[in-house]
Design a protein around this motif. Structure first.
Motif, PDB file in Angstrom:
ATOM      1  N   GLY A   1       6.629  23.067  10.051  1.00 27.40           N
ATOM      2  CA  GLY A   1       6.510  22.626   8.665  1.00 27.40           C
ATOM      3  C   GLY A   1       7.805  22.174   8.015  1.00 27.40           C
ATOM      4  N   ALA A   2       8.832  22.998   8.065  1.00 24.34           N
ATOM      5  CA  ALA A   2      10.098  22.653   7.405  1.00 24.34           C
ATOM      6  C   ALA A   2      10.722  21.404   8.033  1.00 24.34           C
ATOM      7  N   ASP A   3      10.689  21.315   9.368  1.00 27.84           N
ATOM      8  CA  ASP A   3      11.241  20.129  10.042  1.00 27.84           C
ATOM      9  C   ASP A   3      10.425  18.881   9.710  1.00 27.84           C
ATOM     10  N   ASP A   4       9.107  19.032   9.648  1.00 26.14           N
ATOM     11  CA  ASP A   4       8.254  17.902   9.273  1.00 26.14           C
ATOM     12  C   ASP A   4       8.595  17.394   7.880  1.00 26.14           C
ATOM     13  N   LEU A   5       8.768  18.327   6.944  1.00 27.26           N
ATOM     14  CA  LEU A   5       9.086  17.922   5.579  1.00 27.26           C
ATOM     15  C   LEU A   5      10.431  17.205   5.534  1.00 27.26           C
ATOM     16  N   ALA A   6      11.415  17.702   6.256  1.00 29.29           N
ATOM     17  CA  ALA A   6      12.724  17.044   6.286  1.00 29.29           C
ATOM     18  C   ALA A   6      12.615  15.633   6.871  1.00 29.29           C
ATOM     19  N   ALA A   7      11.856  15.486   7.950  1.00 28.94           N
ATOM     20  CA  ALA A   7      11.678  14.162   8.563  1.00 28.94           C
ATOM     21  C   ALA A   7      10.933  13.227   7.613  1.00 28.94           C
ATOM     22  N   ALA A   8       9.919  13.739   6.954  1.00 33.86           N
ATOM     23  CA  ALA A   8       9.161  12.908   6.006  1.00 33.86           C
ATOM     24  C   ALA A   8      10.049  12.461   4.857  1.00 33.86           C
ATOM     25  N   ARG A   9      10.832  13.355   4.321  1.00 35.32           N
ATOM     26  CA  ARG A   9      11.730  12.999   3.214  1.00 35.32           C
ATOM     27  C   ARG A   9      12.669  11.874   3.622  1.00 35.32           C
ATOM     28  N   ALA A  10      13.149  11.922   4.842  1.00 34.02           N
ATOM     29  CA  ALA A  10      14.073  10.892   5.319  1.00 34.02           C
ATOM     30  C   ALA A  10      13.411   9.516   5.388  1.00 34.02           C
ATOM     31  N   CYS A  11      12.107   9.500   5.553  1.00 33.87           N
ATOM     32  CA  CYS A  11      11.356   8.234   5.634  1.00 33.87           C
ATOM     33  C   CYS A  11      11.072   7.636   4.259  1.00 33.87           C
ATOM     34  N   ARG A  12      11.223   8.425   3.224  1.00 28.56           N
ATOM     35  CA  ARG A  12      10.996   7.968   1.845  1.00 28.56           C
ATOM     36  C   ARG A  12       9.576   7.434   1.621  1.00 28.56           C
ATOM     37  N   PRO A  13       8.543   8.213   1.997  1.00 28.24           N
ATOM     38  CA  PRO A  13       7.169   7.771   1.731  1.00 28.24           C
ATOM     39  C   PRO A  13       6.845   7.933   0.243  1.00 28.24           C
ATOM     40  N   ASP A  14       5.671   7.498  -0.131  1.00 32.70           N
ATOM     41  CA  ASP A  14       5.220   7.703  -1.507  1.00 32.70           C
ATOM     42  C   ASP A  14       4.765   9.139  -1.726  1.00 32.70           C
ATOM     43  N   ALA A  15       4.244   9.759  -0.658  1.00 33.65           N
ATOM     44  CA  ALA A  15       3.760  11.136  -0.768  1.00 33.65           C
ATOM     45  C   ALA A  15       3.765  11.801   0.594  1.00 33.65           C
ATOM     46  N   VAL A  16       3.747  13.130   0.563  1.00 35.40           N
ATOM     47  CA  VAL A  16       3.507  13.922   1.769  1.00 35.40           C
ATOM     48  C   VAL A  16       2.142  14.577   1.596  1.00 35.40           C
ATOM     49  N   LEU A  17       1.408  14.621   2.681  1.00 32.33           N
ATOM     50  CA  LEU A  17       0.075  15.223   2.690  1.00 32.33           C
ATOM     51  C   LEU A  17       0.169  16.599   3.323  1.00 32.33           C
TER      52      LEU A  17
ATOM     53  N   PRO B   1       0.829  -1.216   0.000  1.00 34.97           N
ATOM     54  CA  PRO B   1       0.000   0.000   0.000  1.00 34.97           C
ATOM     55  C   PRO B   1       0.860   1.262   0.000  1.00 34.97           C
ATOM     56  N   GLU B   2       0.280   2.325  -0.528  1.00 41.47           N
ATOM     57  CA  GLU B   2       0.989   3.598  -0.515  1.00 41.47           C
ATOM     58  C   GLU B   2       1.194   4.050   0.925  1.00 41.47           C
ATOM     59  N   LYS B   3       2.309   4.699   1.149  1.00 40.03           N
ATOM     60  CA  LYS B   3       2.632   5.226   2.470  1.00 40.03           C
ATOM     61  C   LYS B   3       2.714   6.749   2.359  1.00 40.03           C
ATOM     62  N   ILE B   4       1.849   7.403   3.120  1.00 45.31           N
ATOM     63  CA  ILE B   4       1.725   8.861   3.053  1.00 45.31           C
ATOM     64  C   ILE B   4       1.990   9.430   4.442  1.00 45.31           C
ATOM     65  N   ILE B   5       2.735  10.507   4.500  1.00 41.88           N
ATOM     66  CA  ILE B   5       2.993  11.184   5.778  1.00 41.88           C
ATOM     67  C   ILE B   5       2.387  12.579   5.724  1.00 41.88           C
ATOM     68  N   ARG B   6       1.500  12.859   6.680  1.00 45.12           N
ATOM     69  CA  ARG B   6       0.931  14.192   6.801  1.00 45.12           C
ATOM     70  C   ARG B   6       1.913  15.049   7.572  1.00 45.12           C
ATOM     71  N   ILE B   7       2.248  16.185   6.985  1.00 44.27           N
ATOM     72  CA  ILE B   7       3.138  17.126   7.656  1.00 44.27           C
ATOM     73  C   ILE B   7       2.327  18.350   8.049  1.00 44.27           C
ATOM     74  N   ASN B   8       2.905  19.190   8.875  1.00 41.66           N
ATOM     75  CA  ASN B   8       2.277  20.468   9.183  1.00 41.66           C
ATOM     76  C   ASN B   8       2.565  21.432   8.038  1.00 41.66           C
ATOM     77  N   ALA B   9       1.750  22.443   7.908  1.00 40.47           N
ATOM     78  CA  ALA B   9       1.921  23.438   6.848  1.00 40.47           C
ATOM     79  C   ALA B   9       3.304  24.072   6.947  1.00 40.47           C
ATOM     80  N   LEU B  10       3.900  24.374   5.798  1.00 34.75           N
ATOM     81  CA  LEU B  10       5.217  25.009   5.805  1.00 34.75           C
ATOM     82  C   LEU B  10       5.193  26.340   6.544  1.00 34.75           C
ATOM     83  N   SER B  11       4.062  26.996   6.563  1.00 36.91           N
ATOM     84  CA  SER B  11       3.944  28.279   7.243  1.00 36.91           C
ATOM     85  C   SER B  11       3.955  28.143   8.767  1.00 36.91           C
ATOM     86  N   SER B  12       3.815  26.914   9.274  1.00 39.67           N
ATOM     87  CA  SER B  12       3.847  26.700  10.719  1.00 39.67           C
ATOM     88  C   SER B  12       5.292  26.579  11.196  1.00 39.67           C
ATOM     89  N   GLU B  13       5.478  26.638  12.484  1.00 42.25           N
ATOM     90  CA  GLU B  13       6.830  26.521  13.042  1.00 42.25           C
ATOM     91  C   GLU B  13       7.421  25.127  12.863  1.00 42.25           C
TER      92      GLU B  13
END
Length: 172
Positions: free
Chosen positions: A26-42, A12-24
């Motif tokens: 967001g950027a850290d969430d995106l970096a952590a998600a990228r490290a996990c190598r999901p199929d998509a970020v939400l 199954p597809e693996k998706i990680i929901r991150i916080n909005a980039l405009s939040s405090e």
């Protein structure tokens, strides 16, 4: 990260929901998600195509297969559905799916949430139409009364009949 690393290829597809980039967070969430190598970020609270483009610009060649899913849960997002969905036609934008954020949409607009969703149905139909125009998948929002299997089944059937590709689950 350990859980994602332990998952077999495919499945199954693996998706990680991150916080909005405009939040405090967001950027850290995106970096952590990228490290996990999901199929998509939400991405939550997407209002305009710029919100999707901002995330796309933070990704690089190592993220070539990483897709973006966008939550449609604000009045601004509803007004920008056409331009948002058009990103689906631009492979470089990475947008693959729209996700109905029905709880926040109802909260922000004052739309009554009834089991038959009669007041929300026009907005859901707009999401399906926009997704199809943009070549995107589209998921219906969660059902909150998860103990009521009968109404849950009705809403799942309704979502399929409206053209949705699936339905999301309520988060903890």
């Amino acid at each position: 990260r350990a859980w994602f690393a332990a998952q077999p290829e495919g499945g199954p597809e693996k998706i990680i929901r991150i916080n909005a980039l405009s939040s405090e967070w967001g950027a850290d969430d995106l970096a952590a998600a990228r490290a996990c190598r999901p199929d998509a970020v939400l991405l939550p609270k997407v209002d305009t195509p710029r919100d999707v483009r901002d995330v796309d610009e933070m990704l690089d060649e190592d993220d070539a297969d990483l897709r973006i899913w966008a939550m449609v849960e604000t009045p601004r997002a509803m007004l920008n559905l056409g331009p948002l969905a058009e990103l689906g036609r631009d492979r470089a934008a990475r947008l693959a799916c729209l996700v109905a954020g029905t709880n926040d949409l109802a909260k922000e607009t004052g739309i009554a949430t009834t089991n038959d969703r009669r007041f929300l149905a026009p907005h859901l139909a707009q999401m399906v139409m926009a997704a199809r125009a943009g070549g995107l998948d589209v998921l219906d929002g969660p059902f909150n009364d998860f103990g009521n299997a009968t109404v849950f089944e009705d809403q799942c059937r309704q979502a399929a009949q409206m053209g949705f590709d699936g339905k999301t689950l309520i988060h903890p």
